[in-house]
Scaffold this motif. Structure first.
Motif, PDB file in Angstrom:
ATOM      1  N   HIS A   1     -58.290 -28.624  -2.055  1.00 10.23           N
ATOM      2  CA  HIS A   1     -59.568 -28.680  -2.772  1.00 10.23           C
ATOM      3  C   HIS A   1     -60.777 -28.357  -1.912  1.00 10.23           C
ATOM      4  CE1 HIS A   1     -57.457 -30.350  -6.152  1.00 10.23           C
ATOM      5  NE2 HIS A   1     -56.971 -31.323  -5.414  1.00 10.23           N
TER       6      HIS A   1
ATOM      7  N   GLY B   1     -65.906 -30.596  -4.316  1.00  8.80           N
ATOM      8  CA  GLY B   1     -65.168 -31.085  -5.480  1.00  8.80           C
ATOM      9  C   GLY B   1     -64.636 -32.490  -5.241  1.00  8.80           C
ATOM     10  N   VAL B   2     -64.193 -32.733  -4.010  1.00  9.17           N
ATOM     11  CA  VAL B   2     -63.709 -34.068  -3.651  1.00  9.17           C
ATOM     12  C   VAL B   2     -64.867 -35.068  -3.747  1.00  9.17           C
ATOM     13  CG1 VAL B   2     -62.737 -35.483  -1.793  1.00  9.17           C
ATOM     14  CG2 VAL B   2     -61.892 -33.138  -2.153  1.00  9.17           C
ATOM     15  N   MET B   3     -66.026 -34.690  -3.185  1.00  8.23           N
ATOM     16  CA  MET B   3     -67.169 -35.597  -3.192  1.00  8.23           C
ATOM     17  C   MET B   3     -67.625 -35.889  -4.620  1.00  8.23           C
ATOM     18  SD  MET B   3     -67.516 -36.212  -0.021  1.00  8.23           S
ATOM     19  CE  MET B   3     -69.118 -36.815   0.473  1.00  8.23           C
TER      20      MET B   3
ATOM     21  N   ALA C   1     -65.870 -35.873  -7.345  1.00  8.00           N
ATOM     22  CA  ALA C   1     -64.913 -36.747  -8.048  1.00  8.00           C
ATOM     23  C   ALA C   1     -65.103 -38.210  -7.639  1.00  8.00           C
ATOM     24  CB  ALA C   1     -63.477 -36.299  -7.753  1.00  8.00           C
TER      25      ALA C   1
END
Lengths: 311, 469
Positions: free
Chosen positions: A98, A102-104, A106
């Protein structure tokens, strides 16, 4: 003089360290054989004292991890990649699929309880662009995968690296320690998503349940299939998969399921590709898997562009 | 303008963290704050995965409390599907979990915080660890380690593995331990009960000696815990909050948490803090002490007797140091339950009921992890894969309380002018909560111990135990 052992943990869950404590009474024996000079979960030593062996759990996610790993490497003669995150990226390595933002998003936006729109300020360590196993950063002398490795293999591995005893680690798959019998069972249906099966004495594959035991290195003594649950592949690929680039989990499992039950190999291949994130969860970030010529991991399960020469 | 002290890394906790102390020009403490330095992002990592494998996958959030994630994930899926597991499966999960909480509390109270309690916060840093405890008092140390081993081995026999157990599945449990294994565990339950009664006698005067620290870490906060009609129940119940005076402030059912809680990002940290809202914001703490403040009953006689005595000396108890005593009472309860369950509560009924096909929907599970309330909330898409995930873990719930206790002990030790004691004092404040940063940021790691002393944004001094930088 007793051998000196130093440990550290990077991006992981600390379960490998708990597994070391799970040597139980044998831990007391180990304490008598070696000097633990640094174990952050147990001791207040914050530096990296000189040691014979370094044992590192977790993958490299942040600049903080990278610096710690380099300090550890510089302070030890031999370095063990301890557990699936250090060896293959493990579950931490799923971040390899990823984009960082995008991780942050989510974590910090949306959902029932987030205030939303907030991010940690620059005082927090910087996450690197991706997650990598530790041998992409420093040289590693020995690999001990497992999530976590069974304490039996921890003791055996440490003793071998310390030269206390001969290497007794085997190259068998999880099936070696599983008592279930593999029989032909023509007509069984593919049971996507399931982890249990009706018959306790019959191989999961014979019952159409995707068990990864036959494609997973045995560093666990097969507790899952022995307790009624199909193998999740948490110790990473078996030796044949590591050494032969053209082989992959989905081909080998597809072939076996087809021969045992008549399930179509194409159906199995489709399942592995559609649910790659679950079925390859423990070794996604390793070139051993994503570097295979037929594996397109980021296309199957990720949102980052593929890299040259694989995936 | 003031100055700033940083402790990094904090050791003997589970994860990576650092402590910042803001100092006024006068030299007085302005604020204390823990920073959590890593994040894995399971909210993203789980997206697209098969729902039914969440119990085994989410166990990997944390190697210290994997059984909590394993069971809350199972509970979430069952809540979403409207499935109730059969009685034998429920009691086997309770057995697994009693073993787990015994292990986790023993790790916290004995292995991590034990050196502070038994050797003293002012003991030399290189002596303040479990290895030295073993050298000084092997008999007691072996009892402490034996209690943890009994807990973890119970998890292994019921859950298949100690770290990252696997047997709980939506609809029930995958297997039943053999009669021999049950007999073994029944004996362990009795053994751990007897060992704990002795250990509690040894620790009690040591904990009494910590009274100045107890006074310095009073938390004027709400207690938030699950309650099963007033009984401490780790796996089932309603959310109940009581205010610092002991009055019930609110009560709601599991999935209603979104109307009652709000999360915020904290300075320099990957871990979010949580407050009560509607009405709010209000600070609260969770965990063993909150459970014993909210509930007055336990399921076993010896633990009940200890709980009665604990509650008799003032209620609710609000000090971070009281978490240690609360953990001991819960351990006794777990040990007694292991003996009783393995000794005869498991029948030969079915272990699993059928479950419907996975479809689009929401699945919310809430249980008491060893460190406090834990929420897993999944939405699924039409193909039955995970679309979004919300995780609220115990240590996040305690973030404000941890900062408050860190401030309390920093203030206590700053006046003494001894850096070494200040360092371990603030670390001890954190250890009282047994912070599990692996869970909290869905990462794990080193426990940092830098104390940074800051004046505004200016770093005035860094105290790092024995470190070069």
């Amino acid at each position: 003089m007793k051998a000196r052992v130093s440990t550290d943990w990077l991006s992981g869950c600390s379960g490998c360290h708990v597994a070391m404590v799970d040597l139980h009474e044998k831990l007391l024996g180990l304490v008598e054989e070696v000097d633990f000079v640094r174990v952050p979960v147990l001791m207040d030593e914050k530096n990296y004292p000189r040691a014979d062996v370094g044992v590192v759990e977790g993958a490299v996610r942040s600049d903080h991890d990278r610096v710690a790993l380099e300090k550890m490497r510089a302070s030890v003669d031999k370095l063990i990649a301890f557990g699936s995150c250090a060896v293959y990226g493990g579950p931490s390595g799923l971040g390899w699929l990823h984009e960082r933002e995008g991780v942050m998003a989510a974590i910090y936006d949306g959902g029932p309880t987030n205030a939303g729109g907030e991010r940690p300020d620059s005082d927090a360590p910087i996450l690197e662009d991706s997650v990598v196993p530790i041998d992409e950063v420093v040289e590693v002398d020995a690999y001990l995968p497992g999530c976590p490795p069974h304490p039996y293999f921890i003791a055996a591995g440490l003793r071998a690296v310390l030269g206390v005893s001969d290497l007794e680690l085997t190259a068998m798959s999880v099936c070696a320690d599983c008592d279930r019998k593999m029989h032909k069972n023509q007509g069984a249906a593919l049971r996507r998503g399931e982890v249990t099966a009706e018959k306790d004495s019959l191989c999961f594959l014979s019952q159409g349940v995707v068990c990864l035991g036959s494609v997973t290195l045995n560093r666990c003594q097969a507790p899952c299939p022995q307790s009624g649950v199909a193998c999740f592949g948490c110790a990473g690929p078996s030796v044949d998969l590591i050494t032969e680039p053209h082989l992959d989990l989905r081909n080998l499992i597809g072939r076996r399921l087809n021969m045992l039950t008549g399930i179509s190999e194409d159906d199995v291949t489709r399942y592995f590709q559609e649910d790659a994130k679950t079925l390859y969860a423990y070794a996604v970030a390793s070139p051993v898997i994503h570097g295979k010529p037929t594996v397109e991991m980021r296309a199957w399960a990720g949102d980052k562009p593929a890299v040259e020469g694989g995936t | 303008m003031g100055s700033r002290i940083v402790v990094n890394p904090v050791t003997r906790i589970e994860g990576h963290a650092k402590i910042i102390l803001e100092i006024e020009d006068s030299g007085a403490l302005k604020s204390g704050h823990m920073q959590v330095l890593e994040i894995r992002g399971f909210e993203k990592l789980l997206q697209g995965m098969e729902l039914l494998k969440m119990p085994q996958m989410t166990a990997r959030l944390c190697g210290v409390c994997p059984a909590a994630h394993h069971l809350v994930a199972t509970a979430a899926i069952e809540q979403g599907m409207g499935v109730t597991p059969p009685p034998d499966a429920k009691v086997l999960r309770e057995l697994l979990y009693a073993g787990h909480v015994l292990h986790s509390h023993a790790l916290s109270n004995f292995v991590l915080t034990g050196p502070d309690i038994l050797l003293g916060i002012n003991a030399a840093a290189d002596k303040r660890n479990v290895f030295n405890l073993l050298a000084i008092d092997p008999e007691l140390s072996k009892s402490l380690l034996r209690i943890r081993s009994i807990g973890q081995r119970t998890v292994e026999l019921v859950g298949g593995r100690g770290v990252h157990p696997v047997t709980a599945v939506p609809g029930g449990i995958a297997s039943r331990p053999s009669a021999e294994k049950l007999e073994l565990m029944a004996g362990w339950g009795l053994e751990a009960t007897a060992l704990l009664e002795k250990v509690i006698e040894v620790l009690k005067p040591k904990l009494d000696e910590l009274d100045p620290l107890r006074q310095a870490t009073q938390l004027p906060y709400h207690s938030l815990a699950l309650s099963n009609n007033g009984v401490v129940d780790l796996l089932e119940g309603e959310w109940v909050a009581i205010d610092p005076d002991g009055h019930e402030e609110r009560r709601f059912a599991g999935p209603g948490y979104g109307d009652n809680l709000i999360e915020h990002v904290m300075p320099g940290s990957y871990m979010k803090s949580v407050q009560l809202k509607n009405p709010g914001p209000k600070n609260f703490f969770v965990g063993p002490l909150a459970r014993l403040n909210v509930n007055s009953k336990m399921t076993t006689p010896k633990a009940q007797a200890h709980l009665d005595a604990f509650r008799a000396s003032g209620q609710p108890r609000l000090s971070a140091v009281d978490f240690i005593s609360a953990r001991l009472i819960e351990m006794l309860n777990c040990a007694e339950r292991i003996g009783v369950i393995a000794g005869g509560e498991i029948g030969d009924g079915p272990l699993r009921v059928g479950i419907p096909a996975v479809k689009a929907g929401r699945h919310v599970g809430v249980i008491e992890a060893p460190r406090g309330i834990l929420v897993h909330d999944y939405t699924t898409d039409d193909d039955g894969r995970i679309a979004t995930v919300n995780l609220i873990v115990a240590t996040q719930n305690n973030y404000d309380a941890i900062d408050s206790a860190v401030e309390g002990l920093a203030r206590h030790y700053l006046s003494e002018g001894d850096d070494e004691q200040l360092l371990n004092g603030v670390e001890f404040a954190m250890r009282c909560f047994d912070p599990c940063l692996a869970c909290a940021t869905h990462t794990a790691g080193r426990m940092p111990m830098i104390v940074e002393m800051r004046r505004g944004r200016e770093l005035v001094r860094t105290i790092r135990r024995g470190a070069a930088s």
